[in-house]
Write an enzyme that holds these catalytic residues in place. Sequence first.
Site, PDB file in Angstrom:
ATOM      1  N   TYR A 140       2.912 -10.611   3.950  1.00 52.11           N
ATOM      2  CA  TYR A 140       2.866 -11.311   2.666  1.00 52.11           C
ATOM      3  C   TYR A 140       2.145 -12.655   2.826  1.00 52.11           C
ATOM      4  CZ  TYR A 140       6.465  -7.928   1.179  1.00 52.11           C
ATOM      5  OH  TYR A 140       7.171  -6.785   0.879  1.00 52.11           O
TER       6      TYR A 140
ATOM      7  N   ASP B 155      11.290   1.866  12.194  1.00 54.63           N
ATOM      8  CA  ASP B 155      11.621   3.204  11.678  1.00 54.63           C
ATOM      9  C   ASP B 155      12.980   3.672  12.209  1.00 54.63           C
ATOM     10  OD1 ASP B 155      10.303   3.141  14.106  1.00 54.63           O
ATOM     11  OD2 ASP B 155       9.077   4.922  13.749  1.00 54.63           O
TER      12      ASP B 155
ATOM     13  N   ASP C 163      16.806  -4.172   1.164  1.00 54.71           N
ATOM     14  CA  ASP C 163      17.060  -3.386  -0.047  1.00 54.71           C
ATOM     15  C   ASP C 163      17.799  -2.098   0.301  1.00 54.71           C
ATOM     16  OD1 ASP C 163      15.590  -5.290  -1.563  1.00 54.71           O
ATOM     17  OD2 ASP C 163      14.854  -3.699  -2.884  1.00 54.71           O
TER      18      ASP C 163
ATOM     19  N   LYS D  36       7.834  -3.466  15.285  1.00 53.56           N
ATOM     20  CA  LYS D  36       7.080  -2.235  15.551  1.00 53.56           C
ATOM     21  C   LYS D  36       6.034  -2.571  16.607  1.00 53.56           C
ATOM     22  CE  LYS D  36       6.016   2.115  14.467  1.00 53.56           C
ATOM     23  NZ  LYS D  36       6.916   3.279  14.555  1.00 53.56           N
TER      24      LYS D  36
ATOM     25  N   ASP E 221      12.177  -7.173   3.870  1.00 57.49           N
ATOM     26  CA  ASP E 221      12.263  -6.900   2.437  1.00 57.49           C
ATOM     27  C   ASP E 221      12.794  -5.494   2.215  1.00 57.49           C
ATOM     28  OD1 ASP E 221      11.966  -7.194  -0.279  1.00 57.49           O
ATOM     29  OD2 ASP E 221       9.768  -7.184  -0.280  1.00 57.49           O
TER      30      ASP E 221
HETATM   31 MG    MG Z   1      12.562  -6.875  -2.456  1.00 56.88          MG
END
Ligand code: MG
Length: 321
Positions: free
Chosen positions: A118, A198, A226, A165, A222
């Site tokens: 981001y 993963d 969630d 990762k 993020d």
């Molecule tokens: Mg979010």
Amino acid sequence: MTHTITVIPGDGIGAEVIPAAVAALEALDLPLAFQHAEAGFGTFERGGEALPAATIAACAASDAVLFGATGSPMTRVPGYRSPILVLRRRFDLYANLRPALGVGIDLLVVRENTEGLYSGRERLEDGGATAIAERVITARASERIARIACEAAQRRRGRLTVVHKANVLKETCGLFRRAALEVAAGYPDLAVDELLIDAAAMWLARDPGRFDVIVTTNLFGDILSDLAAGMAGGLGLAASANVGDGRLALFEPVHGSAPDIAGQGTADPRAAILSAALLLDHLGYAAEGERLRRAAYATPHTGDTGATARAVIAALGEAAP
Ligand code: MG
Ligand code: NAI
């Protein structure tokens, strides 16, 4: 001493759940002063600015921000930048803390908030046929987020999982991994392990009880948070804190503006109320924060924002320790 709280409801259901959270805070009778400020896509459409200078000034002059949500469009709108991303950068709120508490799950995702994928560095090449995003990882940001995670783990059950990762993203995740493990080595009282992103998602779905604190980069955090929120009772109960090294911190529900239900008065206000509880913890009102948290968890959402908020406030009396 009175604490000043800037309240930014934002777009969509933000304008419905944030007043509920403010009502819950007011019911606790603490020396809190609220000042309201505007931000969001609606603000942008009305005045050409998503985050007016007056809102930034109000935040700068306060101890904490209670933020609702902003409804960002999926495509680029010239001149528009998501105010929450700008606020996180402007006040260097580099750590996004997202607790998930439910049946069989009690963990905290510590997500790096300022860089990673981001970074804001995206561009088109080949006349639009190729899109490129730059993933920026720095040692400084990785170290400071790791420190926040280690301190949180010390206050919790003493377990830290570094998620990355590095097998594929050898430079970016490699740097994050090294920095985080190095910082964690300075906390010998913690049990530290690492997982590939993963595998972390798989283990989170299969055995969430194995996690205490997870520290990871922006995009991974993020998504994982969630997922954890979904397992712990859904977005209606997911709260988050954005903190840095400065005085100011920002508290917000994890959910967005929910345009599909906005304006109906049906949004679950408990994620916003639980964000207010995190705000109380941060200001040093840990007992009141815990009272509010217990009241919110003890109250089912009736499907009516106002009724649920009133039930949480009524439960405050019973939630006294
Ligand atoms: Mg979010
Ligand atoms: P969303 O969280 O707004 O909604 C996802 C689904 O969950 C919807 O069906 C919604 O009705 C439901 N939902 C969310 N919160 C709820 C609540 N408190 N009570 C009951 N149901 C609830 O995510 P979505 O749809 O992906 O995004 C909508 C907009 O919100 C987008 O413009 C997005 O950019 C923005 N957004 C903003 C965030 C922020 O301000 N930090 C975070 C996430 C999304």
